[in-house]
Design an enzyme around this catalytic site. Structure first.
Site, mmCIF file in Angstrom:
data_model
loop_
_atom_site.group_PDB
_atom_site.id
_atom_site.type_symbol
_atom_site.label_atom_id
_atom_site.label_comp_id
_atom_site.label_asym_id
_atom_site.label_seq_id
_atom_site.Cartn_x
_atom_site.Cartn_y
_atom_site.Cartn_z
ATOM 1 N N ARG B 231 0.848 -1.191 0.000
ATOM 2 C CA ARG B 231 0.000 0.000 0.000
ATOM 3 C C ARG B 231 0.879 1.234 0.000
ATOM 4 N NH1 ARG B 231 -3.253 -2.759 -1.551
ATOM 5 N NH2 ARG B 231 -5.270 -3.381 -0.708
ATOM 6 N N GLU B 260 -2.226 7.466 -5.228
ATOM 7 C CA GLU B 260 -2.506 6.797 -6.500
ATOM 8 C C GLU B 260 -3.953 6.946 -6.970
ATOM 9 O OE1 GLU B 260 -1.398 2.748 -5.114
ATOM 10 O OE2 GLU B 260 -3.371 2.145 -5.803
ATOM 11 N N HIS B 292 -0.218 -0.296 -9.810
ATOM 12 C CA HIS B 292 -0.953 -1.271 -8.994
ATOM 13 C C HIS B 292 -1.326 -2.509 -9.823
ATOM 14 C CE1 HIS B 292 -3.243 -1.185 -4.974
ATOM 15 N NE2 HIS B 292 -3.047 -2.435 -5.336
ATOM 16 N N ALA B 294 0.365 -5.548 -9.578
ATOM 17 C CA ALA B 294 0.967 -6.768 -9.029
ATOM 18 C C ALA B 294 0.003 -7.960 -9.070
ATOM 19 C CB ALA B 294 1.444 -6.536 -7.596
#
Lengths: 329, 332
Positions: B231, B260, B292, B294
């Site tokens: 995060r 983000e 983001h 992943a």
């Protein structure tokens, strides 16, 4: 001893300059490659330190002998660019660095695999432009997928450890399987048919040239990922491009290229590139081409400098040296 | 059942279209995000399906209730964008996908580490331009170096295995160490002091916010590599930038960023970016920022679609709903 150092890059200098004084060696650095006409730069030196793309034929060797050079220090493993018989005829000893970075190369092969699979090369280009969309950047989970490792020498073995950590199933192929290695050896055909990822770690020889060709590509799974960090000529580039056009590959990462000698390690960004295959490879979104940098870690360069200096010391002291390359009929 | 699907991306569609018919679900896709003014799009549906950036506040939920919505399907794990109390008042059930891709996230964290270390992001930019020089692209050999893993939950555990495969020494820190995990647990201070690579896999809580701050960065080795796939707010961006400017880091890879929400998943390339920190991060050569992604594998997307449809099926058939989120649930 005084060494003329050809084809110098800034990174060579850093590591050799640090080490040479401890050996009492004096270095003269030249940026030019060693090609016909450049021999006289070595006048007054005892040794020359050369690299993979230098031209070491009878003509240049004779000139080196004329100006009193006694040793050629290759700061790499390969020596297919040297006329060893001519060296023998002119009484010049040749040394090399047989192995400096199997770990660096295996780690780089894994790095290419992961970068390519998760499309980080494309993500980076996008985010640099503040485009944060992720459409098209999807990868696959590698755990549980099958990787085929062609060649289980030093590098292949490290690669096996790495992909075991990723939880992949491993198939291996080698002309000379290692009975002590805990891996499932299969035929090349079976490896090609069953692998989701294929990574090449064999040396280039008449047997292995174009081991990846039209026929072997046709046996691969659709959506296979191919990684080559070994030698360019293991792959028939035309067949590879045909496969890419037919959407055979999820991705291809090449740290080596058949015709790399004309391009790699140089900035050609302002030239009109004549090699159409290279142009194609560089533009395909699922292809990463890098410039033979798999070996390129701090530890490798340190090892290359150390071994090279040790080789010259060994020559100086007149002992038998395991890294000397002798001419054999 | 009829589902209004908000904030649709093309990849969502592919995976939900593949399986929804098997459940007899009818999905209407909208590209808009959910908020009080777009709630009306759900009129006539039984459920809505939303993602991290949708806004299900009280006002929105009141409207959804009027339009007859009975279920909110979160196609993600986090639910901080949903007013659970308002849902309870209106008798709207909230279901989520608690875990879908620990492997995908761990593999991505290691991918970022390798890309960054060997400078493949820069190599690619160069070779695309036919610049084949390798000066400056030098990495370090990872074998034998020390990696520090903060957080040894599902993702951290897979990361331990991956890093061991590279032959790295692995240190770990967790508030609740797992005795069965074969790894050296140590204090955060010791981990900061000894690690060549630090990768963060703990959730964001009041305790972990700004875990990486001026003080913790000062304890790290010079030339450390930092990876954050967890995060954004685990890292104090100001302190990070100070560290980068002071050449503290060999590299930093961020798949998440404090701010983000305003940027990620959107194409902002034609806008004047106001976030100076983000601009700096983009400009530094040893920083990789990704959006983001992943979790973003074929397998994860399949799992998300599958669990989301299963959740709605359990609701429809009156079965026990194991992925139900309620106020009470969050207190546990």
């Amino acid at each position: 001893m005084k060494i003329a150092f050809y084809d110098t890059k800034d990174y060579d200098r850093i590591y050799f300059e640090k080490l040479a004084p401890q050996y009492g060696f004096e270095l003269k650095f030249f940026e030019t490659r060693f090609i016909p006409g450049t021999e006289t730069l070595a006048t007054g030196c005892d040794a020359v330190c050369l690299f993979v793309n230098d031209i070491i034929n009878r003509e240049t060797i004779e000139k080196l002998a004329d100006i009193g050079i006694k040793v050629i220090l290759m700061r790499c493993a390969g020596y297919d660019n040297i006329d060893l018989k001519a060296c023998k005829d002119f009484g010049i000893s040749v040394f090399r660095v047989p192995s400096y970075s199997p770990t660096a190369v295996a780690e780089y092969a894994a790095a290419l695999l992961l970068t390519l699979n998760r499309k980080i090369h494309k993500a980076y280009v996008r985010t640099k432009e503040f485009n944060f969309k992720i459409s098209g950047l999807m990868g696959i989970t590698l755990r549980g997928k099958t990787i085929g490792i062609i060649g289980t020498g030093k590098i292949g073995k490290v690669m096996i450890d790495i992909v075991k950590g990723l939880g992949m199933n491993i198939l291996a192929y080698d002309l000379f399987p290692d009975p002590n290695l805990d891996v499932n050896y299969v035929s090349l055909d079976e490896l090609l048919k069953k692998s989701d990822v294929i990574s090449l770690h064999v040396p280039l020889s008449p047997d292995s040239k174009y081991i990846i060709n039209k026929n072997s590509i046709s046996k691969m799974k659709d959506g296979v990922i191919l990684i080559n960090t070994s030698r360019g000529a293991l792959i028939d580039t035309e067949a590879l491009i045909a496969g890419l056009k037919a959407n055979k590959f999820r991705g291809v990462a090449l740290d080596v290229y058949e015709e790399e000698d004309e391009y790699f390690f140089e900035d050609r960004s302002l030239d009109i590139i004549k090699d159409e295959d290279l142009i194609k490879l560089v533009t395909y979104p699922n292809v990463i081409v890098t410039s033979h940098q798999a070996f390129f870690t701090e530890e490798s360069l340190q090892a290359i400098a150390e071994t090279t200096c040790e080789n010259l010391k060994c020559f100086e002291e007149g002992g038998t040296c395991e890294n000397e390359i002798a001419y054999t009929e | 059942m009829k589902i209004a699907f908000y904030d649709t991306k093309e990849y969502d569609r592919i995976y939900f279209d593949k399986i929804a018919p098997q459940y007899g679900f009818d999905i209407i896709y909208y590209e808009s995000r959910l908020n009080a003014s777009t709630a009306v799009l759900a009129d006539g549906c039984d459920a809505i399906c939303i993602f991290v950036s949708d806004n299900a506040d009280k006002e929105t939920i009141d409207k959804l209730s009027e339009y007859g919505i009975k279920v909110i399907l979160l196609r993600c794990a986090g639910y901080d964008n949903v007013d659970l109390k308002a849902c309870e008042e209106k008798n709207i059930t909230v279901l989520r996908v608690p875990s879908y891709s620990p492997t995908a996230v761990a593999e991505y964290a290691s991918a970022l580490m390798l890309t960054l270390n060997r400078r493949i992001h820069k190599a690619y930019m160069r070779t695309r331009e036919f610049n084949f020089k390798i000066n400056g692209l030098m990495g370090v050999t990872l074998r034998g170096r020390t990696a520090g893993i903060i957080g040894t939950g599902k993702i951290g555990k897979i990361m331990v295995e991956i890093l061991k495969g590279y032959g790295m020494e692995v240190l770990a820190n967790d508030l609740y160490p797992d005795e069965n995990l074969d790894v050296e647990y140590t204090s955060l201070d010791d981990l900061f002091n000894r690690s060549d690579v630090i990768t963060i896999h703990c959730p964001l809580t009041k305790d972990t916010k700004y875990l990486i701050n001026k003080n913790s960065i000062s304890k790290m080795k010079d030339g450390v590599i930092l990876i954050n796939t967890s995060r954004g707010a685990l890292v104090d961006t100001d302190a990070l930038i100070d560290g980068l400017v002071a050449n503290k880091f060999r590299g930093v890879a961020l798949d998440v960023y404090e701010e983000e929400d305003k940027y990620f998943f959107e194409d902002k390339s034609q806008e004047i970016i106001k976030d100076t920190d983000l601009i700096k991060l983009m400009a530094y050569p040893n920083v990789i920022v990704t959006s983001h992604q992943a979790f973003f594998t074929d397998e994860s997307m399949e799992a998300i679609a599958q669990v989301t449809c299963d959740n709605l099926k359990e609701f429809e058939q009156g079965l026990e709903m194991k992925n139900k989120v309620s106020e009470e649930y969050t207190k546990k």
